[in-house]
Design a protein around this motif. Structure first.
Motif, mmCIF file in Angstrom:
data_model
loop_
_atom_site.group_PDB
_atom_site.id
_atom_site.type_symbol
_atom_site.label_atom_id
_atom_site.label_comp_id
_atom_site.label_asym_id
_atom_site.label_seq_id
_atom_site.Cartn_x
_atom_site.Cartn_y
_atom_site.Cartn_z
ATOM 1 N N VAL A 88 13.143 11.169 4.930
ATOM 2 C CA VAL A 88 12.221 12.173 4.385
ATOM 3 C C VAL A 88 11.255 11.498 3.415
ATOM 4 N N LEU A 89 9.974 11.820 3.567
ATOM 5 C CA LEU A 89 8.949 11.388 2.623
ATOM 6 C C LEU A 89 8.646 12.567 1.708
ATOM 7 N N ALA A 90 8.851 12.357 0.422
ATOM 8 C CA ALA A 90 8.569 13.403 -0.569
ATOM 9 C C ALA A 90 7.270 13.068 -1.291
ATOM 10 N N ASN A 91 6.371 14.033 -1.378
ATOM 11 C CA ASN A 91 5.108 13.875 -2.089
ATOM 12 C C ASN A 91 5.054 14.867 -3.239
ATOM 13 N N LEU A 92 4.621 14.393 -4.393
ATOM 14 C CA LEU A 92 4.438 15.251 -5.557
ATOM 15 C C LEU A 92 2.946 15.272 -5.897
ATOM 16 N N TYR A 93 2.314 16.417 -5.647
ATOM 17 C CA TYR A 93 0.905 16.619 -5.983
ATOM 18 C C TYR A 93 0.851 17.181 -7.407
ATOM 19 N N ARG A 94 0.316 16.409 -8.327
ATOM 20 C CA ARG A 94 0.386 16.784 -9.735
ATOM 21 C C ARG A 94 -0.612 17.879 -10.110
ATOM 22 N N ASP A 95 -1.765 17.878 -9.445
ATOM 23 C CA ASP A 95 -2.805 18.875 -9.706
ATOM 24 C C ASP A 95 -3.741 18.908 -8.507
ATOM 25 N N GLY A 96 -4.863 19.609 -8.630
ATOM 26 C CA GLY A 96 -5.771 19.743 -7.504
ATOM 27 C C GLY A 96 -6.480 18.468 -7.107
ATOM 28 N N ALA A 97 -6.503 17.463 -7.999
ATOM 29 C CA ALA A 97 -7.142 16.187 -7.682
ATOM 30 C C ALA A 97 -6.263 15.319 -6.784
ATOM 31 N N ASP A 98 -4.967 15.577 -6.732
ATOM 32 C CA ASP A 98 -4.071 14.876 -5.809
ATOM 33 C C ASP A 98 -4.229 15.474 -4.422
ATOM 34 N N TYR A 99 -4.246 14.635 -3.424
ATOM 35 C CA TYR A 99 -4.540 15.120 -2.079
ATOM 36 C C TYR A 99 -3.964 14.185 -1.025
ATOM 37 N N MET A 100 -4.106 14.588 0.250
ATOM 38 C CA MET A 100 -3.763 13.758 1.399
ATOM 39 C C MET A 100 -4.957 13.782 2.345
ATOM 40 N N GLY A 101 -5.511 12.603 2.645
ATOM 41 C CA GLY A 101 -6.673 12.521 3.512
ATOM 42 C C GLY A 101 -6.318 12.730 4.979
ATOM 43 N N TRP A 102 -7.358 12.786 5.822
ATOM 44 C CA TRP A 102 -7.153 12.982 7.255
ATOM 45 C C TRP A 102 -6.328 11.842 7.841
ATOM 46 N N HIS A 103 -5.301 12.187 8.604
ATOM 47 C CA HIS A 103 -4.465 11.166 9.237
ATOM 48 C C HIS A 103 -3.624 11.789 10.340
ATOM 49 N N GLN A 104 -2.969 10.925 11.094
ATOM 50 C CA GLN A 104 -1.970 11.324 12.085
ATOM 51 C C GLN A 104 -0.666 10.613 11.755
ATOM 52 N N GLN A 132 0.668 15.148 17.262
ATOM 53 C CA GLN A 132 0.193 13.983 16.514
ATOM 54 C C GLN A 132 -0.792 13.132 17.305
ATOM 55 N N ALA A 133 -0.735 13.221 18.636
ATOM 56 C CA ALA A 133 -1.657 12.452 19.468
ATOM 57 C C ALA A 133 -3.037 13.092 19.550
ATOM 58 N N HIS A 134 -3.123 14.401 19.302
ATOM 59 C CA HIS A 134 -4.372 15.125 19.532
ATOM 60 C C HIS A 134 -4.969 15.769 18.279
ATOM 61 N N TRP A 135 -4.222 15.794 17.175
ATOM 62 C CA TRP A 135 -4.690 16.451 15.962
ATOM 63 C C TRP A 135 -4.544 15.516 14.762
ATOM 64 N N GLN A 136 -5.439 15.666 13.802
ATOM 65 C CA GLN A 136 -5.282 15.087 12.475
ATOM 66 C C GLN A 136 -4.966 16.214 11.492
ATOM 67 N N HIS A 137 -4.437 15.849 10.333
ATOM 68 C CA HIS A 137 -4.173 16.870 9.323
ATOM 69 C C HIS A 137 -4.433 16.309 7.931
ATOM 70 N N SER A 138 -4.651 17.222 6.979
ATOM 71 C CA SER A 138 -4.947 16.813 5.612
ATOM 72 C C SER A 138 -4.557 17.913 4.632
ATOM 73 N N VAL A 139 -4.394 17.510 3.374
ATOM 74 C CA VAL A 139 -4.268 18.434 2.241
ATOM 75 C C VAL A 139 -5.443 18.113 1.323
ATOM 76 N N PRO A 140 -6.543 18.870 1.413
ATOM 77 C CA PRO A 140 -7.764 18.514 0.680
ATOM 78 C C PRO A 140 -7.594 18.664 -0.833
ATOM 79 N N LYS A 141 -8.376 17.868 -1.568
ATOM 80 C CA LYS A 141 -8.419 18.043 -3.019
ATOM 81 C C LYS A 141 -9.221 19.296 -3.344
ATOM 82 N N THR A 142 -9.053 19.806 -4.545
ATOM 83 C CA THR A 142 -9.755 21.012 -4.957
ATOM 84 C C THR A 142 -10.073 20.936 -6.446
#
Length: 202
Positions: A108-124, A175-185
């Motif tokens: 398991v990969l755990a991510n902690l987004y501290r505020d709206g400036a933390d994000y995940m860019g487009w990827h597969q 995963q072969a056909h889509w990318q996903h992201s968690v945008p900053k805000t």
């Protein structure tokens, strides 16, 4: 497993993939407890990755737990042991996904987004060690954040509000056909924990 063969309404029809969406997988009370346990249990670190030939710090904190080493973007992550909380969550998610033959997670990969400036860019999530059709189960705890899927060819987008206690699972050819992201805000955001369970082939 085809979505059309499953009576569970949480499975949604998606072009070139399979998607499971359960916005209230855990109750608010259960999610509160899990959130605070994970904040204390996990060894949160801000790790560097290689982008365009140089090292940069990722815009979030991370922890990697389970049974396998994971490599991406020049980063090699050796696992910390499973915690009691992670094992409980893994069991609940695997039980919810019994319609997928043989599904199980060893990391398991755990991510902690501290505020709206933390994000995940487009990827597969398409590293070879994840296999041809990886099942990625994403549990969210804490602040609600936008999650955007974008089809690689058509550029069509689907968007979900990943709220406290929600579960989103990407499977099949997604995963072969889509990318996903968690945008900053720029909106004020409190911390959010995201757990992405996966199986690493060694």
């Amino acid at each position: 497993m085809n979505v059309s063969d499953c009576s569970d309404p949480a499975w949604q029809l998606v072009d070139h993939g399979q998607l499971y969406w359960q916005p209230a997988f855990y109750s608010s009370t259960q999610a509160d407890q899990l959130y605070h346990q994970l904040l204390d249990e996990l060894d949160w670190q801000q790790r560097p990755i290689t982008m365009f030939g140089r090292q940069v710090l990722q815009p979030r904190l991370q922890a990697w737990c389970g049974e396998a080493t994971y490599c991406y973007s020049g980063l090699s992550m050796r696992p910390d042991p499973w915690t009691p909380t992670l094992l409980t969550i893994r069991e609940h998610i695997e039980q919810a996904l019994v319609d997928i033959p043989g599904v199980r997670f060893n990391s398991v990969l755990a991510n902690l987004y501290r505020d709206g400036a933390d994000y995940m860019g487009w990827h597969q999530d398409n590293e070879p060690e994840l296999g041809a059709e990886p099942v990625i189960a994403s549990l969210s705890l804490g602040e609600t954040r936008r999650f955007v899927l974008r089809h690689i060819d058509s550029k069509y987008k689907r968007e979900y509000a990943l709220s406290h206690g929600s579960l989103l699972v990407m499977a099949g050819q997604l995963q072969a056909h889509w990318q996903h992201s968690v945008p900053k805000t720029r909106l004020p955001k409190t911390p959010r924990i995201n757990l992405t369970f996966r199986y690493i082939h060694q």
